[in-house]
Design an enzyme around this catalytic site. Structure first.
Site, PDB file in Angstrom:
ATOM      1  N   HIS A   1       0.851  -1.194   0.000  1.00  0.00           N
ATOM      2  CA  HIS A   1       0.000   0.000   0.000  1.00  0.00           C
ATOM      3  C   HIS A   1       0.887   1.245   0.000  1.00  0.00           C
ATOM      4  CE1 HIS A   1      -2.644   3.164   1.536  1.00  0.00           C
ATOM      5  NE2 HIS A   1      -3.611   2.489   0.935  1.00  0.00           N
TER       6      HIS A   1
ATOM      7  N   GLU B   1      -3.624   2.499  -7.046  1.00  0.00           N
ATOM      8  CA  GLU B   1      -3.933   3.585  -6.120  1.00  0.00           C
ATOM      9  C   GLU B   1      -2.874   4.663  -6.258  1.00  0.00           C
ATOM     10  OE1 GLU B   1      -6.487   1.755  -2.704  1.00  0.00           O
ATOM     11  OE2 GLU B   1      -4.393   1.704  -2.144  1.00  0.00           O
TER      12      GLU B   1
ATOM     13  N   GLY C   1      -6.227   9.559   0.426  1.00  0.00           N
ATOM     14  CA  GLY C   1      -6.285  10.198   1.743  1.00  0.00           C
ATOM     15  C   GLY C   1      -6.875  11.594   1.748  1.00  0.00           C
TER      16      GLY C   1
ATOM     17  N   SER D   1      -9.444   8.252  -2.957  1.00  0.00           N
ATOM     18  CA  SER D   1     -10.534   9.240  -2.943  1.00  0.00           C
ATOM     19  C   SER D   1     -11.771   8.781  -3.720  1.00  0.00           C
ATOM     20  CB  SER D   1     -10.059  10.598  -3.460  1.00  0.00           C
ATOM     21  OG  SER D   1      -9.154  11.168  -2.541  1.00  0.00           O
TER      22      SER D   1
HETATM   23  P1  13P Z   1      -9.099   6.947   0.554  1.00  0.00           P
HETATM   24  O1  13P Z   1     -10.322   6.379  -0.144  1.00  0.00           O
HETATM   25  O2  13P Z   1      -9.408   7.431   1.919  1.00  0.00           O
HETATM   26  O3  13P Z   1      -8.420   7.973  -0.319  1.00  0.00           O
HETATM   27  O4  13P Z   1      -8.066   5.740   0.754  1.00  0.00           O
HETATM   28  C1  13P Z   1      -7.915   4.777  -0.250  1.00  0.00           C
HETATM   29  C2  13P Z   1      -6.996   3.716   0.170  1.00  0.00           C
HETATM   30  O5  13P Z   1      -5.888   3.960   0.619  1.00  0.00           O
HETATM   31  C3  13P Z   1      -7.466   2.317   0.064  1.00  0.00           C
HETATM   32  O6  13P Z   1      -6.448   1.417   0.347  1.00  0.00           O
END
Ligand code: 13P
Length: 260
Positions: free
Chosen positions: A100, A173, A179, A220
């Site tokens: 991640h 991602e 975040g 997001s």
């Molecule tokens: P957010 O949806 O809060 O941006 O986080 C996504 C994420 O890190 C999923 O692993």
């Protein structure tokens, strides 16, 4: 293995929910999603390590898959603070999230480590969910596809086609989209990256397997962009953070996609 009709949908609760909070979340989520046909949606929740044992008991034989947020590549040894695949398997974890963005960029995890973790998860009969994504700086240099190729080619270096077909999911991602300070991605940018990821998976594993490995989008994701993202045939599901941490919101977003 991805069936194009099947929606992959889940959340990583990061370092936000205690054991008690995870129990409450899962109990509510189970009630809200009890009527769903598991052939329509592959749901998963990835809580903190300390919540895994209770989460396993609550989920019991439900179709909601349970994931861990990290794994050590060794079965046992002098690795203070690490959690081994044997320990995760003992609890009954189904999926292991690997690489991640927060692991890579806060804790310095490398592609080489990701490769060993993917290997360990698969060796122990769990599904490896390999997360990849470029930073804002890499995007500005225009090297996002090179970065994704590298993360995939190193992270999946030792994985065979039959292992990939059975036990591999990918999450794209982009670091800049994740975040509270993340910027939601545009549909065309997501489409281009997912097309590239699909091409690399086909190069690595051949058409039959590469075109069927589930590739999820995360960063997001919210009620406003979930449907738009899911209209891309190369996006097989969504990996949601903040917007899915209330069971009601998880369920609402999931239903909006299933009923589209
Ligand atoms: P957010 O949806 O809060 O941006 O986080 C996504 C994420 O890190 C999923 O692993």
């Amino acid at each position: 293995m991805n069936d194009s009709k099947l929606l992959y949908f889940g959340t990583n609760t990061k370092m936000y929910k205690t054991n008690e909070e995870t129990r409450a979340f899962l109990t509510e989520l189970l009630k809200l999603t009890a009527d769903l046909n598991p052939d329509d949606a592959r749901l998963f929740v990835i809580p903190s390590f300390t919540a895994l044992t209770d989460a396993r008991k609550i989920l019991n034989a439900s179709p909601i898959k349970l994931g861990a947020q990290n794994i050590c590549w060794e079965d046992a040894g002098e690795y203070t603070g690490e959690i081994s695949p044997v320990m995760l398997k003992e609890i009954g974890v189904d999926i292991v999230e690997i690489g991640h963005s927060e692991r890579r960029h806060i804790f310095g995890e490398t592609d080489d480590q990701a490769e060993k973790k993917v290997r360990a998860a698969i060796n122990h009969g769990m599904t490896a969910l390999l997360c990849i994504g470029e930073t804002n700086e890499q995007k500005d240099y225009g090297i996002q596809d090179e970065v994704l190729s590298m993360q995939l080619k190193i992270g999946l270096h030792s994985i065979t086609g039959s292992e990939a077909a059975k036990a591999l999911w990918i999450a794209y991602e982009p670091v800049w989209a994740i975040g509270v300070n993340g910027v939601p991605i545009s549909k065309s940018y997501a489409q281009d990256r997912h097309a590239h990821i699909r091409k690399v998976l086909i190069d690595l594993f051949g058409e039959e397997t590469g075109s069927r490995i589930p590739v999820l989008y995360g960063g997001s994701v919210n009620m406003d962009n979930a449907l738009l993202l899911m209209s891309d045939p190369n996006i097989n599901g969504l990996f949601v953070g903040r917007s899915a941490w209330e069971a009601a919101n998880f369920n609402k977003m999931l239903r909006s996609i299933l009923n589209r």
